[in-house]
Write a protein that holds these residues in place. Structure first.
Motif, mmCIF file in Angstrom:
data_model
loop_
_atom_site.group_PDB
_atom_site.id
_atom_site.type_symbol
_atom_site.label_atom_id
_atom_site.label_comp_id
_atom_site.label_asym_id
_atom_site.label_seq_id
_atom_site.Cartn_x
_atom_site.Cartn_y
_atom_site.Cartn_z
ATOM 1 N N THR A 68 7.747 -3.251 8.309
ATOM 2 C CA THR A 68 7.959 -2.864 6.910
ATOM 3 C C THR A 68 6.634 -2.772 6.178
ATOM 4 O O THR A 68 6.443 -1.907 5.329
ATOM 5 N N TYR A 69 5.721 -3.670 6.487
ATOM 6 C CA TYR A 69 4.430 -3.703 5.800
ATOM 7 C C TYR A 69 3.660 -2.401 6.023
ATOM 8 O O TYR A 69 3.190 -1.764 5.077
ATOM 9 N N LEU A 70 3.514 -1.994 7.287
ATOM 10 C CA LEU A 70 2.759 -0.776 7.586
ATOM 11 C C LEU A 70 3.437 0.453 6.999
ATOM 12 O O LEU A 70 2.774 1.356 6.480
ATOM 13 N N ALA A 71 4.764 0.490 7.058
ATOM 14 C CA ALA A 71 5.491 1.623 6.490
ATOM 15 C C ALA A 71 5.252 1.696 4.978
ATOM 16 O O ALA A 71 5.077 2.781 4.415
ATOM 17 N N ALA A 72 5.219 0.530 4.325
ATOM 18 C CA ALA A 72 4.979 0.495 2.883
ATOM 19 C C ALA A 72 3.578 0.994 2.559
ATOM 20 O O ALA A 72 3.369 1.717 1.575
ATOM 21 N N ARG A 73 2.604 0.640 3.388
ATOM 22 C CA ARG A 73 1.225 1.094 3.159
ATOM 23 C C ARG A 73 1.115 2.607 3.346
ATOM 24 O O ARG A 73 0.396 3.287 2.606
ATOM 25 N N VAL A 74 1.820 3.132 4.330
ATOM 26 C CA VAL A 74 1.796 4.580 4.562
ATOM 27 C C VAL A 74 2.431 5.315 3.386
ATOM 28 O O VAL A 74 1.926 6.336 2.928
ATOM 29 N N ASN A 75 3.548 4.783 2.880
ATOM 30 C CA ASN A 75 4.205 5.393 1.717
ATOM 31 C C ASN A 75 3.302 5.350 0.484
ATOM 32 O O ASN A 75 3.225 6.323 -0.276
ATOM 33 N N GLU A 76 2.626 4.227 0.309
ATOM 34 C CA GLU A 76 1.722 4.088 -0.835
ATOM 35 C C GLU A 76 0.561 5.073 -0.721
ATOM 36 O O GLU A 76 0.161 5.698 -1.719
ATOM 37 N N ALA A 77 0.027 5.235 0.485
ATOM 38 C CA ALA A 77 -1.089 6.166 0.700
ATOM 39 C C ALA A 77 -0.667 7.589 0.364
ATOM 40 O O ALA A 77 -1.420 8.352 -0.263
ATOM 41 N N LYS A 78 0.536 7.951 0.753
ATOM 42 C CA LYS A 78 1.036 9.294 0.448
ATOM 43 C C LYS A 78 1.108 9.515 -1.062
ATOM 44 O O LYS A 78 0.680 10.551 -1.579
ATOM 45 N N GLU A 79 1.662 8.525 -1.788
ATOM 46 C CA GLU A 79 1.800 8.648 -3.240
ATOM 47 C C GLU A 79 0.439 8.756 -3.918
ATOM 48 O O GLU A 79 0.246 9.559 -4.836
ATOM 49 N N VAL A 80 -0.522 7.961 -3.470
ATOM 50 C CA VAL A 80 -1.868 7.983 -4.063
ATOM 51 C C VAL A 80 -2.502 9.355 -3.915
ATOM 52 O O VAL A 80 -3.075 9.914 -4.863
ATOM 53 N N LEU A 81 -2.398 9.947 -2.725
ATOM 54 C CA LEU A 81 -3.050 11.230 -2.476
ATOM 55 C C LEU A 81 -2.315 12.406 -3.120
ATOM 56 O O LEU A 81 -2.938 13.380 -3.533
ATOM 57 N N LEU A 82 -0.994 12.305 -3.188
ATOM 58 C CA LEU A 82 -0.243 13.423 -3.768
ATOM 59 C C LEU A 82 -0.386 13.503 -5.289
ATOM 60 O O LEU A 82 -0.105 14.548 -5.884
ATOM 61 N N ARG A 83 -0.829 12.415 -5.916
ATOM 62 C CA ARG A 83 -1.049 12.451 -7.382
ATOM 63 C C ARG A 83 -2.061 13.535 -7.744
ATOM 64 O O ARG A 83 -1.959 14.157 -8.786
ATOM 65 N N GLY A 84 -3.045 13.735 -6.878
ATOM 66 C CA GLY A 84 -4.069 14.736 -7.164
ATOM 67 C C GLY A 84 -3.600 16.160 -6.962
ATOM 68 O O GLY A 84 -4.327 17.099 -7.283
ATOM 69 N N HIS A 85 -2.382 16.334 -6.400
ATOM 70 C CA HIS A 85 -1.860 17.681 -6.155
ATOM 71 C C HIS A 85 -0.735 18.029 -7.121
ATOM 72 O O HIS A 85 -0.093 19.059 -6.963
ATOM 73 N N ARG A 86 -0.487 17.163 -8.108
ATOM 74 C CA ARG A 86 0.608 17.413 -9.054
ATOM 75 C C ARG A 86 0.080 18.061 -10.323
ATOM 76 O O ARG A 86 -1.054 17.906 -10.686
#
Length: 233
Positions: free
Chosen positions: A215-233
């Motif tokens: 769960t921890y690694l999956a949460a980090r991957v999800n967080e990384a996606k959200e952080v990077l996609l902010r710059g594409h919105r």
């Protein structure tokens, strides 16, 4: 007509082969692609002339793709759908630095602080690793537990009391930076939204519980996606 086409293709192939000996590897690859494209077009013309359009048309499209005469820039279907090899995701905590190989799903890492600083995890036995859990912060314990789950699935049964702490999803040590997000998804700065989505989907498959994920690694991957996609919105 078909005989002339066949002879023309043969002459071109022989000329290309003659130049291979003194050519550099990139030149050879380019020449082989061109020769393959010409050969495919010649074969397609021959098949179409004989009425075998069902085979000749796909072959002709392949030839056009190899020569770069199609809208998608000459890349073959295999090249357009092929994963980038050698990509890894990196996660770092106070005590550990961990990598996840995108191709195989294998995890590897090293200790970055404490008694065994600098030691690769693969070089330490399971008993030694479980002994380190008590000295680590929660985030590092969760990361090490995820590694142990893949390496030795039954390690928890032999661990002592509090050593199994960190098997849930630990909170991150702080707000994730874009640099960390790129490392976690195994991407280079400037990656497109499509690249980010593709890397996220691939990693979530690797981190599925059936694959020994956490769960921890999956949460980090999800967080990384959200952080990077902010710059594409």
């Amino acid at each position: 007509m078909t005989l002339l086409l066949g002879l023309a293709v043969l002459v071109i192939l022989l000329a290309a082969a003659k130049g291979f000996a003194g050519a550099d590897p990139r030149g050879v690859a380019k020449g082989a692609r061109i020769a393959g494209g010409v050969a495919a077009l010649g074969g397609a013309a021959f098949l179409v002339a004989r009425g075998q359009i069902g085979i000749g048309l796909p072959l002709g499209l392949t030839g056009l793709g190899l020569l770069g005469w199609l809208p998608f820039g000459g890349a073959t279907f295999g090249q357009r759908t092929q994963k980038t090899p050698g990509q890894v995701s990196r996660v770092r905590s106070t005590f550990l630095e961990m990598e996840l190989d995108h191709d195989t799903g294998a995890m590897r890492g090293r200790v970055v602080a404490g008694r065994f600083a600098g030691a690769p995890l693969d070089g330490l036995d399971t008993a030694t690793l479980t002994g380190l859990l008590a000295d680590m912060d929660e985030e590092s314990r969760t990361l090490l537990a995820a590694y142990l789950d893949r390496r030795s699935p039954g390690w928890r049964e032999h661990a002592q009391g509090g050593s199994t702490a960190g098997q849930g999803g630990a909170a991150s040590s702080g707000k994730m930076t874009e640099q960390e997000a790129y490392q976690i998804l195994g991407l280079e700065p400037g990656a497109t939204a499509e690249d980010i989505g593709r890397a996220h989907r691939l990693l979530m498959k690797k981190l599925h519980p059936d694959q020994g994920g956490s769960t921890y690694l999956a949460a980090r991957v999800n967080e990384a996606k959200e952080v990077l996609l902010r710059g594409h919105r």
